[in-house]
Design an enzyme around this catalytic site. Structure first.
Site, PDB file in Angstrom:
ATOM      1  N   SER A  22       0.812  -1.227   0.000  1.00 31.17           N
ATOM      2  CA  SER A  22       0.000   0.000   0.000  1.00 31.17           C
ATOM      3  C   SER A  22       0.843   1.275   0.000  1.00 31.17           C
ATOM      4  O   SER A  22       0.547   2.208  -0.764  1.00 31.17           O
ATOM      5  CB  SER A  22      -0.965   0.014   1.197  1.00 31.17           C
ATOM      6  N   THR A  65      -6.005  -2.628   7.568  1.00 33.69           N
ATOM      7  CA  THR A  65      -5.908  -4.027   7.162  1.00 33.69           C
ATOM      8  C   THR A  65      -6.024  -4.936   8.380  1.00 33.69           C
ATOM      9  O   THR A  65      -6.371  -4.469   9.477  1.00 33.69           O
ATOM     10  CB  THR A  65      -4.613  -4.254   6.322  1.00 33.69           C
ATOM     11  N   LYS A  69     -10.007  -4.671  10.456  1.00 31.53           N
ATOM     12  CA  LYS A  69     -11.066  -4.269   9.531  1.00 31.53           C
ATOM     13  C   LYS A  69     -12.466  -4.303  10.175  1.00 31.53           C
ATOM     14  O   LYS A  69     -13.326  -3.503   9.833  1.00 31.53           O
ATOM     15  CB  LYS A  69     -11.061  -5.167   8.289  1.00 31.53           C
ATOM     16  N   ASN A  90     -12.016  -0.924   5.261  1.00 35.43           N
ATOM     17  CA  ASN A  90     -10.586  -0.915   4.915  1.00 35.43           C
ATOM     18  C   ASN A  90     -10.077   0.503   4.644  1.00 35.43           C
ATOM     19  O   ASN A  90      -8.917   0.682   4.292  1.00 35.43           O
ATOM     20  CB  ASN A  90     -10.288  -1.844   3.731  1.00 35.43           C
ATOM     21  N   ALA A 131     -11.977 -11.492   2.961  1.00 35.00           N
ATOM     22  CA  ALA A 131     -11.865 -11.377   1.500  1.00 35.00           C
ATOM     23  C   ALA A 131     -12.921 -12.255   0.826  1.00 35.00           C
ATOM     24  O   ALA A 131     -13.523 -11.859  -0.179  1.00 35.00           O
ATOM     25  CB  ALA A 131     -10.462 -11.778   1.053  1.00 35.00           C
ATOM     26  N   LYS A 155     -17.924 -21.793   9.718  1.00 32.10           N
ATOM     27  CA  LYS A 155     -17.794 -20.445   9.138  1.00 32.10           C
ATOM     28  C   LYS A 155     -18.293 -20.416   7.695  1.00 32.10           C
ATOM     29  O   LYS A 155     -18.910 -19.442   7.245  1.00 32.10           O
ATOM     30  CB  LYS A 155     -16.324 -19.991   9.178  1.00 32.10           C
ATOM     31  N   THR A 183      -7.944 -17.502   0.507  1.00 32.10           N
ATOM     32  CA  THR A 183      -7.188 -17.910   1.694  1.00 32.10           C
ATOM     33  C   THR A 183      -5.750 -17.420   1.502  1.00 32.10           C
ATOM     34  O   THR A 183      -5.357 -17.082   0.379  1.00 32.10           O
ATOM     35  CB  THR A 183      -7.148 -19.454   1.862  1.00 32.10           C
ATOM     36  N   GLY A 233      -4.719 -10.884  -8.571  1.00 33.89           N
ATOM     37  CA  GLY A 233      -5.003 -10.244  -7.290  1.00 33.89           C
ATOM     38  C   GLY A 233      -4.495  -8.810  -7.250  1.00 33.89           C
ATOM     39  O   GLY A 233      -5.008  -7.980  -6.503  1.00 33.89           O
TER      40      GLY A 233
END
Ligand code: NAP
Length: 267
Positions: A22, A65, A69, A90, A131, A155, A183, A233
């Site tokens: 970032s 991050t 979050k 975020n 995500a 989950k 993941t 990504g």
């Protein structure tokens, strides 16, 4: 840009954040758009103190991050509807001393899929964390058929229930048109790991690995060997970062190839 007495301080908060791209992405954006600001990584194990610092220093833009979050939401004055729905922020923009929370991951995901039709496609999502939730939210809006595979099955069921998705016990339970890795399996330094080590890909499939370090993950290498299509990504990462700056400036800014080239060089 050389800093001066008017340079704005922007922050990235999280733990750990030593690997984050970032600061570099924002440096490119600020240089290109002549924004007199610098984004510094502030590794913190005390979110209360970090939020106090944001207020005291009047930090206009903070990127948030893991692991903050979700927990940061209780510190904010307002929370945008996307962030509220996802339960994750975020981005914090400070205006007139008030902290406003956003989630730019959905825009990043939409950009990553800009050349890929997901409507009515069978999409297998690996993971059920933050995500995964963002991508499942996007897929649900786009009317995809969503299948979730996660180590923690409970989950997976919670996420699936929220979005009328189906939980699968293994990847081969369905024929997936699109497979998404949400993941950290395969992320540097553990580049020898794949979330689907024995899976047989085919040329009609599309693989979106949210991991962008390494440049090509083992999962992507497996997919490439079968001539499957890849989604990067990095595209998601760049678009979510650009939207953070758009929120700050309250205007749209173009996506230049130079951003991706700089990040690829840094990896
Ligand atoms: P998260 O909330 O911690 O979720 C991690 C998910 O991965 C969980 O479902 C977890 O399963 C699963 N997992 C973790 N370790 C595992 C293991 N050893 N074996 C099997 N499953 C495992 O993290 P996140 O924020 O969703 O991030 C996930 C990935 O997406 C990371 O690699 C991150 O870098 C990437 N990401 C990329 C972007 C981008 O802009 N490209 C943006 C956000 C995230 P359990 O539920 O069983 O624990």
């Amino acid at each position: 840009m050389i800093s001066n007495a008017k340079t704005q301080l922007h922050l990235l908060i999280g733990q750990p954040i030593g690997h984050s791209l970032s600061p570099l992405l924002h440096q490119c954006l600020y240089a290109n758009h002549k924004i007199n600001a610098v984004l510094l990584a502030h590794e913190s194990n005390d979110l209360t103190q970090s939020v106090e610092a944001i207020k005291t220093l009047g930090v206009p833009l903070t990127a948030v991050t893991l692991p903050y979050k979700e927990t940061v939401i209780s510190f904010l004055d307002t929370c945008h509807k996307d962030a509220k729905r996802l339960g994750a922020v975020n981005t914090i923009i400070q205006r007139d001393g008030k902290l406003h929370g956003y989630n730019t991951d959905i825009t990043g995901i939409a950009y990553a899929f800009r050349n890929t039709e997901v409507k009515h496609k069978n999409v297998l999502v690996l993971g059920a964390g933050g995500a995964a939730r963002a991508v499942v939210d996007y897929l649900h809006q786009q009317q995809a058929h969503i299948y979730i595979l996660n180590r923690n099955v409970e989950k997976a069921h919670v996420l699936a229930q929220a979005y009328q998705a189906t939980v699968v016990a293994q990847a081969t339970d369905i024929h997936a048109d699109i497979i998404i890795n949400a993941t950290p399996l395969g992320m540097a330094p553990h580049t020898e790991v794949s979330p689907l080590p024995d899976y047989q890909f085919d040329a009609h499939q599309c693989v979106f690995d949210m991991i962008y370090n390494p440049k090509v993950t083992l999962l992507q290498k497996q997919a490439l060997a079968a001539n499957a299509k890849l989604i990067s990504g990095l595209d998601m990462f760049i678009r979510q970062g650009i939207q953070q700056v758009e929120l700050l400036l309250d205007k749209t800014i173009p996506i230049l190839p130079a951003y991706k080239n700089t990040l690829v060089e840094a990896l």
